[in-house]
Design a protein around this motif. Sequence first.
Motif, mmCIF file in Angstrom:
data_model
loop_
_atom_site.group_PDB
_atom_site.id
_atom_site.type_symbol
_atom_site.label_atom_id
_atom_site.label_comp_id
_atom_site.label_asym_id
_atom_site.label_seq_id
_atom_site.Cartn_x
_atom_site.Cartn_y
_atom_site.Cartn_z
ATOM 1 N N THR A 289 0.830 -1.199 0.000
ATOM 2 C CA THR A 289 0.000 0.000 0.000
ATOM 3 C C THR A 289 0.871 1.259 0.000
ATOM 4 O OG1 THR A 289 -0.068 0.137 2.412
ATOM 5 C CG2 THR A 289 -1.747 -1.241 1.329
ATOM 6 N N TYR A 290 0.218 2.393 -0.057
ATOM 7 C CA TYR A 290 0.900 3.687 0.044
ATOM 8 C C TYR A 290 1.737 3.748 1.318
ATOM 9 C CZ TYR A 290 1.352 8.780 0.682
ATOM 10 O OH TYR A 290 1.838 10.053 0.896
ATOM 11 N N GLN A 291 1.175 3.295 2.432
ATOM 12 C CA GLN A 291 1.886 3.329 3.712
ATOM 13 C C GLN A 291 3.128 2.426 3.681
ATOM 14 O OE1 GLN A 291 -1.457 3.045 3.431
ATOM 15 N NE2 GLN A 291 -1.942 5.121 4.140
ATOM 16 N N ASP A 292 3.034 1.290 2.979
ATOM 17 C CA ASP A 292 4.191 0.401 2.865
ATOM 18 C C ASP A 292 5.315 1.073 2.093
ATOM 19 O OD1 ASP A 292 1.953 -2.389 2.368
ATOM 20 O OD2 ASP A 292 2.902 -1.691 4.217
ATOM 21 N N VAL A 293 4.971 1.739 0.996
ATOM 22 C CA VAL A 293 5.981 2.449 0.199
ATOM 23 C C VAL A 293 6.625 3.560 1.035
ATOM 24 C CG1 VAL A 293 6.361 3.897 -1.838
ATOM 25 C CG2 VAL A 293 4.832 1.929 -1.976
ATOM 26 N N GLU A 294 5.803 4.283 1.784
ATOM 27 C CA GLU A 294 6.312 5.380 2.613
ATOM 28 C C GLU A 294 7.271 4.860 3.685
ATOM 29 O OE1 GLU A 294 3.384 7.383 5.031
ATOM 30 O OE2 GLU A 294 4.333 9.318 4.572
ATOM 31 N N SER A 295 6.922 3.759 4.336
ATOM 32 C CA SER A 295 7.782 3.193 5.381
ATOM 33 C C SER A 295 9.107 2.717 4.794
ATOM 34 C CB SER A 295 7.065 2.035 6.077
ATOM 35 O OG SER A 295 5.895 2.474 6.718
ATOM 36 N N LYS A 296 9.038 2.069 3.631
ATOM 37 C CA LYS A 296 10.253 1.566 2.995
ATOM 38 C C LYS A 296 11.181 2.706 2.594
ATOM 39 C CE LYS A 296 11.830 -1.449 -0.757
ATOM 40 N NZ LYS A 296 11.415 -2.297 -1.896
ATOM 41 N N ALA A 297 10.612 3.773 2.016
ATOM 42 C CA ALA A 297 11.422 4.920 1.609
ATOM 43 C C ALA A 297 12.027 5.616 2.827
ATOM 44 C CB ALA A 297 10.575 5.894 0.805
ATOM 45 N N ALA A 298 11.251 5.731 3.907
ATOM 46 C CA ALA A 298 11.761 6.372 5.123
ATOM 47 C C ALA A 298 12.948 5.601 5.686
ATOM 48 C CB ALA A 298 10.640 6.474 6.162
ATOM 49 N N ARG A 299 12.855 4.272 5.718
ATOM 50 C CA ARG A 299 13.971 3.455 6.216
ATOM 51 C C ARG A 299 15.197 3.601 5.313
ATOM 52 N NH1 ARG A 299 9.771 -0.330 7.111
ATOM 53 N NH2 ARG A 299 10.323 -1.446 5.195
ATOM 54 N N PHE A 300 14.954 3.690 4.006
ATOM 55 C CA PHE A 300 16.058 3.836 3.056
ATOM 56 C C PHE A 300 16.817 5.137 3.327
ATOM 57 C CE2 PHE A 300 18.163 2.757 -0.864
ATOM 58 C CZ PHE A 300 18.534 3.966 -1.422
ATOM 59 N N PHE A 301 16.092 6.230 3.547
ATOM 60 C CA PHE A 301 16.730 7.523 3.790
ATOM 61 C C PHE A 301 17.443 7.563 5.145
ATOM 62 C CE2 PHE A 301 13.291 9.481 0.900
ATOM 63 C CZ PHE A 301 14.069 9.206 -0.228
ATOM 64 N N GLU A 302 17.021 6.724 6.086
ATOM 65 C CA GLU A 302 17.692 6.666 7.389
ATOM 66 C C GLU A 302 19.029 5.933 7.298
ATOM 67 O OE1 GLU A 302 13.621 6.503 10.140
ATOM 68 O OE2 GLU A 302 14.930 4.738 9.944
ATOM 69 N N VAL A 303 19.114 4.978 6.381
ATOM 70 C CA VAL A 303 20.310 4.131 6.287
ATOM 71 C C VAL A 303 21.316 4.647 5.270
ATOM 72 C CG1 VAL A 303 21.120 1.800 5.725
ATOM 73 C CG2 VAL A 303 19.000 2.110 7.013
ATOM 74 N N TYR A 304 20.833 5.291 4.194
ATOM 75 C CA TYR A 304 21.720 5.677 3.092
ATOM 76 C C TYR A 304 21.727 7.188 2.882
ATOM 77 C CZ TYR A 304 21.325 0.699 2.027
ATOM 78 O OH TYR A 304 21.340 -0.669 2.108
ATOM 79 N N HIS A 305 22.822 7.668 2.283
ATOM 80 C CA HIS A 305 22.909 9.065 1.872
ATOM 81 C C HIS A 305 23.658 9.111 0.532
ATOM 82 C CE1 HIS A 305 27.137 9.982 3.764
ATOM 83 N NE2 HIS A 305 27.074 8.779 3.283
ATOM 84 N N GLN A 306 23.981 10.330 0.069
ATOM 85 C CA GLN A 306 24.615 10.513 -1.246
ATOM 86 C C GLN A 306 23.864 9.711 -2.309
ATOM 87 O OE1 GLN A 306 28.774 9.529 -0.739
ATOM 88 N NE2 GLN A 306 29.180 11.348 0.480
ATOM 89 N N ILE A 307 22.574 9.932 -2.349
ATOM 90 C CA ILE A 307 21.682 9.160 -3.227
ATOM 91 C C ILE A 307 21.584 9.829 -4.587
ATOM 92 C CG2 ILE A 307 19.335 8.256 -3.475
ATOM 93 C CD1 ILE A 307 19.138 8.548 -0.368
ATOM 94 N N ASP A 308 21.596 9.021 -5.623
ATOM 95 C CA ASP A 308 21.437 9.530 -6.983
ATOM 96 C C ASP A 308 20.494 8.599 -7.749
ATOM 97 O OD1 ASP A 308 21.670 10.879 -9.364
ATOM 98 O OD2 ASP A 308 23.563 9.939 -9.937
ATOM 99 N N MET A 309 19.259 9.066 -7.963
ATOM 100 C CA MET A 309 18.269 8.305 -8.719
ATOM 101 C C MET A 309 18.197 8.851 -10.134
ATOM 102 S SD MET A 309 15.667 6.170 -9.196
ATOM 103 C CE MET A 309 14.842 5.654 -7.680
ATOM 104 N N THR A 310 18.338 7.987 -11.140
ATOM 105 C CA THR A 310 18.264 8.401 -12.541
ATOM 106 C C THR A 310 17.322 7.481 -13.300
ATOM 107 O OG1 THR A 310 20.559 9.209 -12.459
ATOM 108 C CG2 THR A 310 19.571 8.882 -14.637
ATOM 109 N N LEU A 311 16.323 8.078 -13.945
ATOM 110 C CA LEU A 311 15.405 7.338 -14.797
ATOM 111 C C LEU A 311 15.840 7.504 -16.253
ATOM 112 C CD1 LEU A 311 11.991 8.325 -13.164
ATOM 113 C CD2 LEU A 311 13.456 6.369 -12.641
ATOM 114 N N THR A 312 15.804 6.427 -17.029
ATOM 115 C CA THR A 312 16.298 6.473 -18.404
ATOM 116 C C THR A 312 15.287 5.840 -19.353
ATOM 117 O OG1 THR A 312 17.471 4.368 -18.086
ATOM 118 C CG2 THR A 312 18.711 6.402 -17.677
ATOM 119 N N ASN A 313 15.378 6.246 -20.631
ATOM 120 C CA ASN A 313 14.581 5.657 -21.712
ATOM 121 C C ASN A 313 13.095 5.589 -21.361
ATOM 122 O OD1 ASN A 313 16.985 5.152 -23.202
ATOM 123 N ND2 ASN A 313 17.315 3.282 -22.024
#
Length: 367
Positions: A289-313
């Motif tokens: 659900t939306y809440q699951d995506v939000e929780s997963k993203a929040a945990r990701f930002f707590e553990v990692y930094h210097q993030i670079d997301m690139t979408l292609t094609n």
Amino acid sequence: MLRIWMLCLTLLLAVMGCKSQTLQEHLLEPPLPLTNFALIRNGATAKASQSVPNHRAEEVIDGDTTSETWDEGSGWGSSLEHLRTSDLNKRPYVSVTLAKPVDIREIVMWTIDSEKHPAQQFGLKDYRIEYWHGTGWELVPSGDTKDKQYTARNNTKGKRVHEIRDRLIASKIRLVPVSSNDTVRNYQHMAGSRPVYEVEGIARVMELEVWGYAAPEVHTLKQIAQGMPPASVTQVVLTETQEGKAQHEPTIKEIIKGVLNQYELGYDMANLTQVMSCFSKAYLSNGRTYQDVESKAARFFEVYHQIDMTLTNIDIHPNIADDTAIVTGGYTLQYSPIENGKVEQTSGKLTLIFANEAETWRIIRAE
């Protein structure tokens, strides 16, 4: 065509004849004073792609140009993380929406310039000022630069006045910082063929002023012929081409591309609110659900930094029948664990389903 223009001329002469003032006297009058429409009290609003703590977007339209209170929260500030990989599509911005269309004559940018933070050391160095023309952003036609990529380069002044070279009527203006005078880039490593840098320094903007006149109401020849009051004849009459451009709205693909840009930028800035603004509250995919995506993203930002997301094609396929769109493409996500700083990277293909929701488009499913 001749009959139409004769009608306009007749109506214009009728209006002018009603005035006691002669045309010559009217032309010799001094111009009216300009108004700064980029103020909260004049109905303007501001938003930013991201902000450093205590320096909100609204600070650039509060009428306060003083730099002495920067440490107390005056002015807008943003990081310059786009310089980590020189990705020009991920620059931060602060945008101002005016209460009405304005015939813009000059735009004034105030960066920080105080005894503690002089402009030549901490002020905005390179930047763009853009206007929304209906389908996208374009550099304002100012007369102080020949560089088509920047409005100003190597700036060391606290106040920069940009006079508009051509006529410009717009209701949205944004400032896009590129670098500041305290920007420092230190090489870290290579990510494929791209160098990655550690970036120091932030963009600091105290105020953004938009000076001009309220744009006249737009009336067509057809409206005039249908019996509009004579005073309105002196308003601007657009040609079909101009009128079509003024009324053009962004296409579905353009709107979705904007959402995808916000999605990328949200990850790059570790901005959970911005990332989740791209998802529908009704999101449901593979049991998540939306809440699951939000929780997963929040945990990701707590553990990692210097993030670079690139979408292609990216390919966007709208389905007008049910107000949805399928987006396909690839992604590359680079990040470093906060505890050890070792660079990690993952990539793959993605499929996103967008739906038209509350006058915008959001992700409702992902494959």
